[in-house]
Design an enzyme around this catalytic site. Structure first.
Site, short mmCIF file in Angstrom:
data_model
loop_
_atom_site.label_atom_id
_atom_site.label_comp_id
_atom_site.label_asym_id
_atom_site.label_seq_id
_atom_site.Cartn_x
_atom_site.Cartn_y
_atom_site.Cartn_z
N HIS A 62 0.74 -1.04 0.13
CA HIS A 62 -0.02 -0.01 -0.06
C HIS A 62 0.78 1.24 -0.09
O HIS A 62 1.91 1.42 0.63
CB HIS A 62 -1.07 0.04 1.18
CG HIS A 62 -2.12 -0.83 0.98
ND1 HIS A 62 -2.84 -1.45 1.96
CD2 HIS A 62 -2.99 -1.15 0.00
CE1 HIS A 62 -3.69 -2.06 1.61
NE2 HIS A 62 -3.97 -1.82 0.23
N ASP A 64 1.27 4.13 1.15
CA ASP A 64 1.47 4.58 2.57
C ASP A 64 2.92 3.89 3.42
O ASP A 64 3.47 4.12 4.12
CB ASP A 64 0.24 4.72 3.70
CG ASP A 64 -0.21 3.54 4.11
OD1 ASP A 64 -0.40 2.65 3.16
OD2 ASP A 64 -0.48 3.27 5.12
N HIS A 65 3.17 2.66 2.66
CA HIS A 65 4.41 1.98 3.18
C HIS A 65 5.46 1.90 2.30
O HIS A 65 6.57 1.39 2.98
CB HIS A 65 3.94 0.46 3.73
CG HIS A 65 2.74 0.59 4.85
ND1 HIS A 65 3.10 0.19 6.06
CD2 HIS A 65 1.26 0.92 4.66
CE1 HIS A 65 1.97 0.26 6.55
NE2 HIS A 65 0.85 0.83 6.02
ZN ZN Z 1 -1.06 1.15 6.10
ZN ZN Z 2 -2.05 -1.44 4.23
#
Ligand code: ZN
Ligand code: ZN
Length: 303
Positions: A62, A64-65
């Site tokens: 994802h 955000d990572h």
């Molecule tokens: Zn996350």
């Molecule tokens: Zn996630």
């Protein structure tokens, strides 16, 4: 030394107070990251971790990572890095990271190796192993357990002296668990060392519902870093998006008997007040701590 620094503690989107996911781990002579959310490089400057990162373990892909990787690589190139970099992550690490590295026109000046990990796979580091644990998220996702090797037991210098070992380099050999020969007689480490001492265990959940495999892997861990996206009132949202509530994460930590629990990956909807989240977590694990950007601590050796 095992020093942890939280580079970001917000879920999904950054806030003024919290950056996206990233954890720096400096251990012996290695610097690892777990995830590298957007803005991680600036957090590394702010909190003084340095850029000498040798490996990055991604929990999942994802945005955000992992989106911080793109900018971080460009900075490393401009700084003239030559040391190789190892990247690890679940499927589709091989294709996705390869595309991320090639995105744009900047030439890649140092070697990058991409390792797509299967659940249960181990990565051997100097004096430790990192094991990939299958967790329960909307896309392929891994938690990680870093387990240090046992260390030789306490060195009893009086026993060594009584066996005729002269003080000096031979003491050091025995301390490191290596046998020595004195006056034609071989002296084994167990004759002068106490019982082997356990190393440290660190567990990082990544994004997940409460997960039996992770609970098992976290048994008696020195440190568990668990995601904690929601409060009780948003339990339905936690189930729907395959995240954990603070209560669920803390209950898991209590069942696993971990020594220290840090919650992270908080929904931005609580940015103006974390008191409900903390209160719910404390009901399950009284010593729980909420991570914040820049939180840095050393994990002590177990006694
Ligand atoms: Zn996350
Ligand atoms: Zn996630």
């Amino acid at each position: 030394m095992m020093r942890l620094t939280f580079l970001g503690t917000s879920a999904a989107q950054p806030t003024l107070a919290r950056n996206l996911s990233g954890i720096s781990l400096r251990r012996e002579h290695e610097h690892l990251l777990f995830d590298c959310g957007e803005g991680s490089q600036r957090q590394m400057m702010r909190y003084g971790t340095g850029f000498a990162v040798g490996r990055i373990f991604f929990t999942h892909f994802h945005g955000d990572h992992f989106l911080g990787l793109l900018g971080f690589l460009r900075t490393l190139n401009m700084q003239g890095r030559v040391e190789p970099l190892d990247l690890y992550g679940p499927s589709p690490a091989a294709s996705l990271l390869d595309r991320a590295i090639r995105l744009g026109f900047d030439p890649q000046a140092f070697e990058i190796a991409i390792h797509e990990l299967q659940p249960g796979e181990e990565v051997v580091l100097p004096g430790a192993r990192v094991t990939a644990v299958p967790v329960d998220h909307r896309i392929p996702a891994l938690g990680y357990v870093l387990r240090e090797a046992e260390r030789p037991g306490e060195f009893h210098r009086e026993k060594a002296a009584a066996l005729g070992v002269p003080e000096g380099p031979l003491f050091g050999e025995l301390q490191r668990g290596v046998g020595v020969v004195v006056g034609g007689r071989r002296i084994e480490p167990h004759e002068v060392l106490g019982p082997a001492r356990p190393g440290r265990t660190l567990v990082v959940s990544g994004d997940t519902r409460p997960c039996a495999a992770l609970e098992q892997a976290a048994r008696s861990a020195d440190v568990l870093i668990h995601e904690s996206t929601f409060v009780d009132a948003d339990q339905a949202r936690a189930v729907e998006t395959q995240h954990s509530t603070a209560r669920e994460a803390s209950a898991l930590a209590a069942r696993a008997g971990v020594k220290r629990l840090l919650l992270t990956h908080f929904s931005s909807r609580y940015d103006d007040g974390m008191s409900a989240l903390l209160a719910e977590a404390r009901e399950e694990f009284p010593g729980v701590e909420l991570a914040y950007d820049g939180l840095t601590f050393d994990v002590p050796l177990p006694r």
